[in-house]
Design a protein around this motif. Sequence first.
Motif, PDB file in Angstrom:
ATOM      1  N   VAL A   1      18.893 -36.848  21.888  1.00  0.00           N
ATOM      2  CA  VAL A   1      20.263 -37.080  21.294  1.00  0.00           C
ATOM      3  C   VAL A   1      20.513 -36.610  19.991  1.00  0.00           C
ATOM      4  O   VAL A   1      21.471 -35.853  19.795  1.00  0.00           O
ATOM      5  CB  VAL A   1      20.624 -38.720  21.672  1.00  0.00           C
ATOM      6  N   TYR A   2      19.728 -37.362  19.035  1.00  0.00           N
ATOM      7  CA  TYR A   2      19.692 -36.841  17.624  1.00  0.00           C
ATOM      8  C   TYR A   2      19.613 -35.315  17.388  1.00  0.00           C
ATOM      9  O   TYR A   2      20.173 -34.601  16.602  1.00  0.00           O
ATOM     10  CB  TYR A   2      19.193 -37.743  16.505  1.00  0.00           C
ATOM     11  N   GLN A   3      18.545 -34.968  18.176  1.00  0.00           N
ATOM     12  CA  GLN A   3      18.199 -33.514  17.921  1.00  0.00           C
ATOM     13  C   GLN A   3      19.407 -32.434  18.276  1.00  0.00           C
ATOM     14  O   GLN A   3      19.587 -31.497  17.416  1.00  0.00           O
ATOM     15  CB  GLN A   3      17.105 -33.229  18.896  1.00  0.00           C
ATOM     16  N   ALA A   4      20.031 -32.737  19.473  1.00  0.00           N
ATOM     17  CA  ALA A   4      21.126 -32.115  19.897  1.00  0.00           C
ATOM     18  C   ALA A   4      22.469 -32.259  18.897  1.00  0.00           C
ATOM     19  O   ALA A   4      22.957 -31.121  18.396  1.00  0.00           O
ATOM     20  CB  ALA A   4      21.630 -32.408  21.046  1.00  0.00           C
ATOM     21  N   LEU A   5      22.547 -33.338  18.553  1.00  0.00           N
ATOM     22  CA  LEU A   5      23.744 -33.726  17.582  1.00  0.00           C
ATOM     23  C   LEU A   5      23.434 -32.804  16.155  1.00  0.00           C
ATOM     24  O   LEU A   5      24.317 -32.380  15.557  1.00  0.00           O
ATOM     25  CB  LEU A   5      23.799 -35.178  17.271  1.00  0.00           C
ATOM     26  N   GLU A   6      22.182 -32.913  15.680  1.00  0.00           N
ATOM     27  CA  GLU A   6      22.070 -32.392  14.458  1.00  0.00           C
ATOM     28  C   GLU A   6      21.773 -30.903  14.627  1.00  0.00           C
ATOM     29  O   GLU A   6      22.041 -29.895  13.404  1.00  0.00           O
ATOM     30  CB  GLU A   6      20.666 -33.211  13.783  1.00  0.00           C
ATOM     31  N   GLU A   7      21.454 -30.336  15.531  1.00  0.00           N
ATOM     32  CA  GLU A   7      21.510 -29.034  15.720  1.00  0.00           C
ATOM     33  C   GLU A   7      22.780 -28.293  15.746  1.00  0.00           C
ATOM     34  O   GLU A   7      23.243 -27.242  15.116  1.00  0.00           O
ATOM     35  CB  GLU A   7      20.717 -28.310  17.013  1.00  0.00           C
ATOM     36  N   VAL A   8      23.783 -28.992  16.414  1.00  0.00           N
ATOM     37  CA  VAL A   8      25.228 -28.778  16.485  1.00  0.00           C
ATOM     38  C   VAL A   8      25.696 -28.871  14.863  1.00  0.00           C
ATOM     39  O   VAL A   8      26.636 -27.918  14.402  1.00  0.00           O
ATOM     40  CB  VAL A   8      25.944 -29.500  17.285  1.00  0.00           C
ATOM     41  N   GLY A   9      25.412 -29.984  14.280  1.00  0.00           N
ATOM     42  CA  GLY A   9      25.664 -30.008  12.821  1.00  0.00           C
ATOM     43  C   GLY A   9      25.308 -28.935  12.129  1.00  0.00           C
ATOM     44  O   GLY A   9      25.831 -28.353  11.330  1.00  0.00           O
ATOM     45  N   ASP A  10      23.992 -28.436  12.378  1.00  0.00           N
ATOM     46  CA  ASP A  10      23.407 -27.333  11.424  1.00  0.00           C
ATOM     47  C   ASP A  10      24.407 -26.051  11.732  1.00  0.00           C
ATOM     48  O   ASP A  10      24.648 -25.307  10.656  1.00  0.00           O
ATOM     49  CB  ASP A  10      21.788 -27.136  11.602  1.00  0.00           C
ATOM     50  N   GLN A  11      24.823 -25.743  12.845  1.00  0.00           N
ATOM     51  CA  GLN A  11      25.546 -24.526  13.395  1.00  0.00           C
ATOM     52  C   GLN A  11      26.865 -24.776  12.387  1.00  0.00           C
ATOM     53  O   GLN A  11      27.571 -23.752  11.940  1.00  0.00           O
ATOM     54  CB  GLN A  11      25.643 -24.710  14.630  1.00  0.00           C
ATOM     55  N   LEU A  12      27.333 -25.990  12.213  1.00  0.00           N
ATOM     56  CA  LEU A  12      28.789 -26.231  11.839  1.00  0.00           C
ATOM     57  C   LEU A  12      28.833 -26.289  10.193  1.00  0.00           C
ATOM     58  O   LEU A  12      29.809 -26.211   9.594  1.00  0.00           O
ATOM     59  CB  LEU A  12      29.284 -27.473  12.289  1.00  0.00           C
ATOM     60  N   SER A  13      27.537 -26.486   9.765  1.00  0.00           N
ATOM     61  CA  SER A  13      27.407 -26.464   8.254  1.00  0.00           C
ATOM     62  C   SER A  13      27.955 -25.420   7.410  1.00  0.00           C
ATOM     63  O   SER A  13      28.107 -25.301   6.264  1.00  0.00           O
ATOM     64  CB  SER A  13      26.061 -26.818   7.959  1.00  0.00           C
ATOM     65  N   THR A  14      27.910 -24.146   8.182  1.00  0.00           N
ATOM     66  CA  THR A  14      28.452 -22.870   7.512  1.00  0.00           C
ATOM     67  C   THR A  14      29.940 -22.564   7.926  1.00  0.00           C
ATOM     68  O   THR A  14      30.565 -21.404   7.684  1.00  0.00           O
ATOM     69  CB  THR A  14      27.731 -21.504   8.061  1.00  0.00           C
ATOM     70  N   ASP A  15      30.554 -23.527   8.902  1.00  0.00           N
ATOM     71  CA  ASP A  15      31.891 -23.231   9.284  1.00  0.00           C
ATOM     72  C   ASP A  15      32.865 -23.927   8.218  1.00  0.00           C
ATOM     73  O   ASP A  15      32.720 -24.852   7.662  1.00  0.00           O
ATOM     74  CB  ASP A  15      32.186 -24.105  10.511  1.00  0.00           C
ATOM     75  N   PRO A  16      33.909 -23.183   7.739  1.00  0.00           N
ATOM     76  CA  PRO A  16      34.896 -23.503   6.806  1.00  0.00           C
ATOM     77  C   PRO A  16      35.513 -24.797   7.162  1.00  0.00           C
ATOM     78  O   PRO A  16      35.586 -25.585   6.018  1.00  0.00           O
ATOM     79  CB  PRO A  16      35.900 -22.314   6.936  1.00  0.00           C
ATOM     80  N   ILE A  17      35.785 -25.222   8.349  1.00  0.00           N
ATOM     81  CA  ILE A  17      36.157 -26.613   8.437  1.00  0.00           C
ATOM     82  C   ILE A  17      35.240 -27.454   8.695  1.00  0.00           C
ATOM     83  O   ILE A  17      35.080 -28.603   8.355  1.00  0.00           O
ATOM     84  CB  ILE A  17      37.069 -26.451   9.688  1.00  0.00           C
ATOM     85  N   GLY A  18      34.354 -27.263   9.784  1.00  0.00           N
ATOM     86  CA  GLY A  18      33.371 -28.294  10.363  1.00  0.00           C
ATOM     87  C   GLY A  18      32.359 -28.596   9.052  1.00  0.00           C
ATOM     88  O   GLY A  18      31.670 -29.716   9.187  1.00  0.00           O
ATOM     89  N   ALA A  19      31.990 -27.852   8.126  1.00  0.00           N
ATOM     90  CA  ALA A  19      31.226 -28.161   7.020  1.00  0.00           C
ATOM     91  C   ALA A  19      31.297 -29.469   6.401  1.00  0.00           C
ATOM     92  O   ALA A  19      30.556 -30.234   5.941  1.00  0.00           O
ATOM     93  CB  ALA A  19      30.965 -27.018   6.096  1.00  0.00           C
ATOM     94  N   SER A  20      32.711 -29.713   6.404  1.00  0.00           N
ATOM     95  CA  SER A  20      32.913 -31.081   5.481  1.00  0.00           C
ATOM     96  C   SER A  20      32.568 -32.297   6.084  1.00  0.00           C
ATOM     97  O   SER A  20      32.592 -33.414   5.346  1.00  0.00           O
ATOM     98  CB  SER A  20      34.427 -30.989   5.295  1.00  0.00           C
TER      99      SER A  20
END
Length: 225
Positions: free
Chosen positions: A63-82
Motif C-alpha cells: 500500500v505504501y509502496q504504491a502511494l509513495e511511487e505515485v508521490g515520487d511521480q508527483l514530486s516534479t509536478d507544479p501542483i502536486g509537489a506541494s
Amino acid sequence: MTTTAPRPTVDPTCDGAPLSALLRASTRDDHQAAESMPFIDRLLAGELSAAAYADLAAQLVPVYQALEEVGDQLSTDPIGASIVFEELRRTPSLAADLAALVGPEWADRPDMAAHPATTTYVARIRSGGLPGYVAHAYTRYLGDLSGGQVIARMVQRHYGVPEEALSFYRFAQIDRIKPFKDVYRERMDALPLTAEQRAAVVAESREAFRANRELFAALGARHLG
C-alpha cells in the motif's frame, strides 16, 4: 433505541470550504466504520497476537509502496509537489519493522503475502492521479500521525512487540506532530483544484476508507478464528 445521526450534507464542490474540512465532514462515518471493524477492535483489545499485527504490517507494505511511487511521480509536478512530503515516507520503516518482528526473510513467507483486498487497494491508489493521491495520502498519513500512535502503544503493551519493530509509527524527521499536520492541511487546502477535482478527492477518500474496511475484513477472516 439508539439511532445514528444522519451524515451532514456536504457539497464537495463548495468553493468556500477548505478541502480538509470537506474531507473531515464527508468521511466521518467511514472513518468510524473502519476503526470499528472486529479485527481492529480485537487487535487493540489484546485478543489476537503479534502474528496478526505482523500480517497487518505486511499488507501495508505494498500500500505504501504504491502511494509513495505515485508521490515520487508527483514530486516534479507544479501542483502536486506541494503536497508530497519526504518526511512521511513509510515503506523503509515498515520493511525494517517486519525484519525485526518476523525475520529478514519476511517477504518470502506465504503468511506475509498480499491478500486480494490489498491488491485491489493498491490498484486503486495507482489509478487516481493527483486527486487520488491527495485522497489516499490524507487517509493514510494523517491517520498514522494521529490514531496510529495508539496502535503502536497497544501492540507493544499487549503483544510485546519490541520498540525496534515499531519505527513505522515514529516520524524521526518531524519535530512536532501537531504543527506538521497543520501545515499538511494548509498545503492541501491551497491546492488549485477545480470543483470536479475537489469532488473526486472527497469521493476517493471515502473509497480509501472502504478499501481499509475490506482489508480489515480479510485480516479478520484469517485471524479471528
